[in-house]
Design a protein around this motif. Structure first.
Motif, PDB file in Angstrom:
ATOM      1  N   ASN A  65       5.618  17.885 -15.207  1.00 21.16           N
ATOM      2  CA  ASN A  65       7.041  17.715 -14.964  1.00 21.16           C
ATOM      3  C   ASN A  65       7.518  16.370 -15.507  1.00 21.16           C
ATOM      4  N   SER A  66       8.645  16.391 -16.228  1.00 24.91           N
ATOM      5  CA  SER A  66       9.234  15.151 -16.733  1.00 24.91           C
ATOM      6  C   SER A  66      10.667  14.965 -16.233  1.00 24.91           C
ATOM      7  N   ASP A  67      10.981  15.585 -15.110  1.00 25.63           N
ATOM      8  CA  ASP A  67      12.284  15.385 -14.477  1.00 25.63           C
ATOM      9  C   ASP A  67      12.162  14.224 -13.491  1.00 25.63           C
ATOM     10  N   LYS A  68      12.967  13.195 -13.675  1.00 29.39           N
ATOM     11  CA  LYS A  68      12.798  11.963 -12.898  1.00 29.39           C
ATOM     12  C   LYS A  68      13.148  12.108 -11.426  1.00 29.39           C
ATOM     13  N   MET A  69      13.852  13.171 -11.049  1.00 23.79           N
ATOM     14  CA  MET A  69      14.130  13.404  -9.634  1.00 23.79           C
ATOM     15  C   MET A  69      13.130  14.356  -8.992  1.00 23.79           C
ATOM     16  N   GLN A  70      12.594  15.278  -9.784  1.00 28.09           N
ATOM     17  CA  GLN A  70      11.635  16.236  -9.236  1.00 28.09           C
ATOM     18  C   GLN A  70      10.263  15.623  -8.987  1.00 28.09           C
ATOM     19  N   VAL A  71      10.035  14.414  -9.475  1.00 30.46           N
ATOM     20  CA  VAL A  71       8.759  13.751  -9.173  1.00 30.46           C
ATOM     21  C   VAL A  71       8.686  13.338  -7.710  1.00 30.46           C
ATOM     22  N   TYR A  72       9.850  13.232  -7.058  1.00 27.06           N
ATOM     23  CA  TYR A  72       9.887  12.764  -5.672  1.00 27.06           C
ATOM     24  C   TYR A  72       9.590  13.893  -4.689  1.00 27.06           C
ATOM     25  N   GLU A  73       8.999  13.514  -3.594  1.00 30.41           N
ATOM     26  CA  GLU A  73       8.754  14.455  -2.503  1.00 30.41           C
ATOM     27  C   GLU A  73      10.061  14.702  -1.748  1.00 30.41           C
ATOM     28  N   GLY A  74      10.297  15.949  -1.377  1.00 27.06           N
ATOM     29  CA  GLY A  74      11.477  16.285  -0.592  1.00 27.06           C
ATOM     30  C   GLY A  74      12.668  16.714  -1.430  1.00 27.06           C
ATOM     31  N   LEU A  75      13.754  17.106  -0.706  1.00 29.18           N
ATOM     32  CA  LEU A  75      15.005  17.559  -1.329  1.00 29.18           C
ATOM     33  C   LEU A  75      14.763  18.594  -2.425  1.00 29.18           C
ATOM     34  N   ASP A  76      14.024  19.627  -2.074  1.00 30.82           N
ATOM     35  CA  ASP A  76      13.674  20.655  -3.058  1.00 30.82           C
ATOM     36  C   ASP A  76      14.891  21.415  -3.563  1.00 30.82           C
ATOM     37  N   ILE A  77      15.883  21.627  -2.691  1.00 26.37           N
ATOM     38  CA  ILE A  77      17.095  22.337  -3.117  1.00 26.37           C
ATOM     39  C   ILE A  77      17.926  21.446  -4.022  1.00 26.37           C
ATOM     40  N   VAL A  78      18.125  20.206  -3.621  1.00 22.95           N
ATOM     41  CA  VAL A  78      18.937  19.266  -4.398  1.00 22.95           C
ATOM     42  C   VAL A  78      18.382  19.105  -5.807  1.00 22.95           C
ATOM     43  N   THR A  79      17.072  18.935  -5.899  1.00 25.55           N
ATOM     44  CA  THR A  79      16.446  18.652  -7.197  1.00 25.55           C
ATOM     45  C   THR A  79      16.037  19.910  -7.967  1.00 25.55           C
ATOM     46  N   ASN A  80      16.283  21.079  -7.385  1.00 25.38           N
ATOM     47  CA  ASN A  80      15.961  22.349  -8.051  1.00 25.38           C
ATOM     48  C   ASN A  80      14.487  22.450  -8.432  1.00 25.38           C
ATOM     49  N   LYS A  81      13.621  22.036  -7.519  1.00 27.04           N
ATOM     50  CA  LYS A  81      12.189  22.144  -7.795  1.00 27.04           C
ATOM     51  C   LYS A  81      11.788  23.617  -7.907  1.00 27.04           C
ATOM     52  N   ILE A  82      10.891  23.879  -8.843  1.00 25.07           N
ATOM     53  CA  ILE A  82      10.367  25.226  -9.009  1.00 25.07           C
ATOM     54  C   ILE A  82       9.524  25.592  -7.791  1.00 25.07           C
ATOM     55  N   THR A  83       9.615  26.826  -7.337  1.00 26.00           N
ATOM     56  CA  THR A  83       8.866  27.258  -6.158  1.00 26.00           C
ATOM     57  C   THR A  83       7.451  27.682  -6.552  1.00 26.00           C
ATOM     58  N   ASP A  84       6.590  27.802  -5.546  1.00 19.61           N
ATOM     59  CA  ASP A  84       5.219  28.255  -5.805  1.00 19.61           C
ATOM     60  C   ASP A  84       5.223  29.640  -6.452  1.00 19.61           C
TER      61      ASP A  84
END
Length: 331
Positions: A65-84
């Motif tokens: 991952n090279s998204d600077k917000m998705q590297v952080y733990e938490g706020l999965d909805i805000v950062t649009n993290k990919i799900t398992d």
């Protein structure tokens, strides 16, 4: 991690068949080839994660991952993290690993991603870097010590969507995020004294709700005013996300046109115009996943390489089969 030395497996012609003349026979020795890396770029919401997973179905690959917000733990909805589920079994790295209060800089990304790439290559797999933070990608590719370029050969894929179409999609996506619980997610970590210039609180969708949450702590705001503040926060999130997409596109054009990066553009506009469903999945396979797989296949096999990867010929077909699983996040 100690990297495996690359070997040449191609059959070499007999020296008796080569008219050497005054040729230095040491030049005939097989030189190590650079390792291969694929980078998937694009503005927010264009389908970078979807394409990276489609590619990983054609090659033994792992995604960084090279998204600077998705590297952080938490706020999965805000950062649009990919799900398992959406990961489809493909290993992902640098996703939700950093303390939300910390600052993860481009320098941090370069060092962490470099170690991760070495580890992936050491397992005989293809590193695929995917994310919208072009400043992170640029810092990695064009590092001052020229370490990346001296070790790796890179193929850039750019998933592009016409801005008017992408802006409509981004607006709809924010509405879906609200339905999914973004307000409650941000509320749980709200701090009236928070610094919105640090850590995960810089993410779009966090500072925009500050005024709304403050109204909840004050008796001077009635329900009608609070509802208006909530609507304003949602609209501001949409506007700022669209602005982010424009900035990301400008950076890609700069990397391509000013710095001379060879970036392959894949136009996904027609996919987004279909607004989901089987037709959108088919269009994705024909216009994005299929051509992307062909580009990567050519990149992988035009030059000798130390490891054997599976063929990408079926990349488009596999993309159709897996399209429904990813559509919830992308379309």
């Amino acid at each position: 991690m100690k990297m495996t030395m690359m070997l040449c497996h191609e059959a070499q012609p007999s020296l008796l068949q080569i008219p050497t003349g005054g040729m230095n026979l040491s030049m005939l020795r097989c030189r190590p080839q650079k390792e291969k890396v694929v980078v998937v770029m694009g503005a927010t919401g264009t389908g970078k994660s979807r394409l990276s997973i489609d590619l990983a179905a054609s090659y033994p690959a792992e995604i960084i991952n090279s998204d600077k917000m998705q590297v952080y733990e938490g706020l999965d909805i805000v950062t649009n993290k990919i799900t398992d589920e959406e990961c489809d079994g493909v290993p992902h790295h640098l996703l939700g690993i950093v303390d939300p209060e910390a600052d993860f800089t481009a320098r941090n990304f370069v060092s962490t991603a470099s170690i991760t790439m070495k580890s992936i290559v050491g397992r005989g797999k293809l590193p695929i870097i995917a994310g919208g933070s072009n400043s992170f990608i640029e810092a990695l590719i064009d590092d001052q010590n020229y370490e990346f370029r001296s070790r790796y050969e890179v193929c850039f894929l750019w998933v592009d969507v016409a801005m008017p179409v992408l802006h409509r999609f981004v607006s709809d996506r924010v509405d879906r995020m609200v339905d999914a619980g973004i307000v409650e997610e941000v509320r749980k970590m709200y701090n009236p004294n928070a610094d919105y210039s640090k850590g995960i609180r810089r993410a779009i969708g966090v500072p925009e709700f500050d005024a709304y949450f403050r109204s909840e702590y004050s008796s001077s705001f009635d329900k009608k005013t609070q509802a208006k503040l909530l609507e304003e926060a949602i609209n501001e999130t949409k506007i700022n996300t669209c602005k982010l997409a424009c900035r990301q596109l400008e950076k890609i054009h700069r990397l391509r046109n000013v710095k001379g990066w060879k970036i392959h553009r894949l136009d996904a506009t027609a996919v987004f115009q279909k607004k989901g469903g089987r037709e959108a999945d088919k269009s994705w396979a024909e216009m994005v996943a299929g051509p992307g797989s062909m580009i990567v296949n050519q990149f992988m096999y035009n030059f000798s390489h130390s490891r054997s990867f599976a063929t990408a010929a079926d990349g488009g077909g596999r993309a159709i089969k897996r399209g429904a699983a990813m559509a919830a996040a992308v379309l």
